[in-house]
Design a protein around this motif. Structure first.
Motif, PDB file in Angstrom:
ATOM      1  N   HIS A 235      66.651 140.993  18.668  1.00 53.51           N
ATOM      2  CA  HIS A 235      68.017 140.415  18.983  1.00 53.51           C
ATOM      3  C   HIS A 235      67.987 139.890  20.392  1.00 53.51           C
ATOM      4  N   VAL A 236      67.793 140.385  21.277  1.00 49.71           N
ATOM      5  CA  VAL A 236      67.625 139.987  22.559  1.00 49.71           C
ATOM      6  C   VAL A 236      66.752 138.821  22.761  1.00 49.71           C
ATOM      7  N   ALA A 237      65.355 138.784  22.320  1.00 51.31           N
ATOM      8  CA  ALA A 237      64.508 137.789  22.547  1.00 51.31           C
ATOM      9  C   ALA A 237      64.962 136.729  21.869  1.00 51.31           C
ATOM     10  N   SER A 238      65.714 136.620  20.624  1.00 52.65           N
ATOM     11  CA  SER A 238      66.213 135.693  19.856  1.00 52.65           C
ATOM     12  C   SER A 238      67.502 135.009  20.730  1.00 52.65           C
ATOM     13  N   ALA A 239      68.552 135.850  21.206  1.00 52.17           N
ATOM     14  CA  ALA A 239      69.546 135.399  22.186  1.00 52.17           C
ATOM     15  C   ALA A 239      68.919 134.587  23.401  1.00 52.17           C
ATOM     16  N   LEU A 240      68.006 134.977  23.946  1.00 60.80           N
ATOM     17  CA  LEU A 240      67.362 134.494  25.180  1.00 60.80           C
ATOM     18  C   LEU A 240      66.519 133.366  24.710  1.00 60.80           C
ATOM     19  N   ALA A 241      66.126 132.987  23.587  1.00 60.32           N
ATOM     20  CA  ALA A 241      65.304 131.625  23.081  1.00 60.32           C
ATOM     21  C   ALA A 241      66.269 130.730  22.960  1.00 60.32           C
ATOM     22  N   GLU A 242      67.511 130.763  22.933  1.00 57.26           N
ATOM     23  CA  GLU A 242      68.589 129.707  22.906  1.00 57.26           C
ATOM     24  C   GLU A 242      68.520 128.784  24.018  1.00 57.26           C
ATOM     25  N   ASP A 243      69.241 127.439  23.645  1.00 55.94           N
ATOM     26  CA  ASP A 243      69.138 126.670  24.712  1.00 55.94           C
ATOM     27  C   ASP A 243      69.794 127.029  25.942  1.00 55.94           C
ATOM     28  N   GLU A 244      71.075 127.731  25.771  1.00 59.45           N
ATOM     29  CA  GLU A 244      71.864 128.130  26.620  1.00 59.45           C
ATOM     30  C   GLU A 244      72.134 129.691  26.283  1.00 59.45           C
ATOM     31  N   PRO A 245      71.489 130.501  26.802  1.00 58.35           N
ATOM     32  CA  PRO A 245      71.692 132.047  26.536  1.00 58.35           C
ATOM     33  C   PRO A 245      73.054 132.363  27.136  1.00 58.35           C
ATOM     34  N   ARG A 246      73.511 133.115  26.318  1.00 56.66           N
ATOM     35  CA  ARG A 246      75.068 133.871  26.599  1.00 56.66           C
ATOM     36  C   ARG A 246      74.888 135.150  27.032  1.00 56.66           C
ATOM     37  N   ILE A 247      73.739 135.533  27.352  1.00 62.71           N
ATOM     38  CA  ILE A 247      73.587 137.009  27.923  1.00 62.71           C
ATOM     39  C   ILE A 247      72.798 136.617  29.115  1.00 62.71           C
ATOM     40  N   ASP A 248      72.908 137.794  30.078  1.00 59.81           N
ATOM     41  CA  ASP A 248      72.175 137.745  31.584  1.00 59.81           C
ATOM     42  C   ASP A 248      70.626 138.188  31.068  1.00 59.81           C
ATOM     43  N   ALA A 249      69.882 137.215  31.296  1.00 57.09           N
ATOM     44  CA  ALA A 249      68.288 137.273  30.770  1.00 57.09           C
ATOM     45  C   ALA A 249      67.848 138.581  31.666  1.00 57.09           C
ATOM     46  N   ASP A 250      67.936 138.522  32.999  1.00 56.97           N
ATOM     47  CA  ASP A 250      67.280 139.571  33.637  1.00 56.97           C
ATOM     48  C   ASP A 250      67.926 140.984  33.488  1.00 56.97           C
ATOM     49  N   ALA A 251      68.951 141.155  33.589  1.00 53.12           N
ATOM     50  CA  ALA A 251      69.492 142.536  32.917  1.00 53.12           C
ATOM     51  C   ALA A 251      69.079 142.877  31.632  1.00 53.12           C
ATOM     52  N   SER A 252      69.256 141.680  30.569  1.00 59.32           N
ATOM     53  CA  SER A 252      68.902 142.439  29.215  1.00 59.32           C
ATOM     54  C   SER A 252      67.268 142.587  29.071  1.00 59.32           C
ATOM     55  N   LEU A 253      66.553 141.757  29.786  1.00 58.28           N
ATOM     56  CA  LEU A 253      65.092 142.091  29.866  1.00 58.28           C
ATOM     57  C   LEU A 253      64.746 143.621  30.492  1.00 58.28           C
ATOM     58  N   ASP A 254      65.419 143.517  31.646  1.00 58.16           N
ATOM     59  CA  ASP A 254      65.269 145.056  32.196  1.00 58.16           C
ATOM     60  C   ASP A 254      65.478 146.189  31.155  1.00 58.16           C
TER      61      ASP A 254
END
Length: 160
Positions: A129-148
């Motif tokens: 879910h997180v990887a798919s969300a971050l793979a979008e052109d303009e992710p709507r979630i905080d990448a650093d916090a989500s990956l962490d």
């Protein structure tokens, strides 16, 4: 199917020799992509800490960015096809088997095995879910916090 045939440089008739309909084509694409994802999981470092997990997740997101169009089809397939959902369920079980080779915390026997298995399935779903969300052109979630957060969870699940 006309667009796929045109993109492949073949006639619709030739395409139908290989795939009886759009659903069969979608399932073949999904199956191929899931095999690729299993290979990515084989590359997860056996000596896993939060930094290594975050690096692996970042690489996973980059791979997904290269397959955004297929990801859209993936979500359509999951919403409309029981066979697609079954493929994903089987895929997650295969990933757990792959990871269990390196991480004893995923052993399917012993005390709390069902709980550990359920926790692993949930962690894999969150990774996807997180990887798919971050793979979008303009992710709507905080990448650093989500990956962490996902890296932390992945390490916890895999190392016990």
């Amino acid at each position: 199917m006309e667009q796929v045939a045109a993109a492949a440089g073949v006639s619709r008739a030739t395409l139908y020799l290989h795939f009886v309909n759009k659903d069969a084509l979608l399932l073949a694409l999904l199956s191929s992509n899931l095999r690729g994802v299993r290979e990515l999981y084989r590359g997860l470092p056996a000596r896993l800490d939060k930094a290594a997990a975050a690096k692996w997740l970042t690489d996973y997101v980059q791979v997904l960015r290269g397959h955004r169009d297929a990801m859209r089809l993936f979500h359509i397939g999951l919403a409309s096809s029981g066979e697609a959902r079954e493929l994903v369920d089987d895929h997650r079980e295969a990933v757990i088997d792959i990871l269990a080779e390196s991480f004893s915390a995923l052993a399917r026997t012993g005390e709390n095995a069902r709980h550990r298995h359920a926790r692993a399935i949930l962690a894999l779903a969150r990774v996807d879910h997180v990887a798919s969300a971050l793979a979008e052109d303009e992710p709507r979630i905080d990448a650093d916090a989500s990956l962490d957060l996902v890296a932390e969870e992945l390490v916890s699940v895999l190392t016990g």
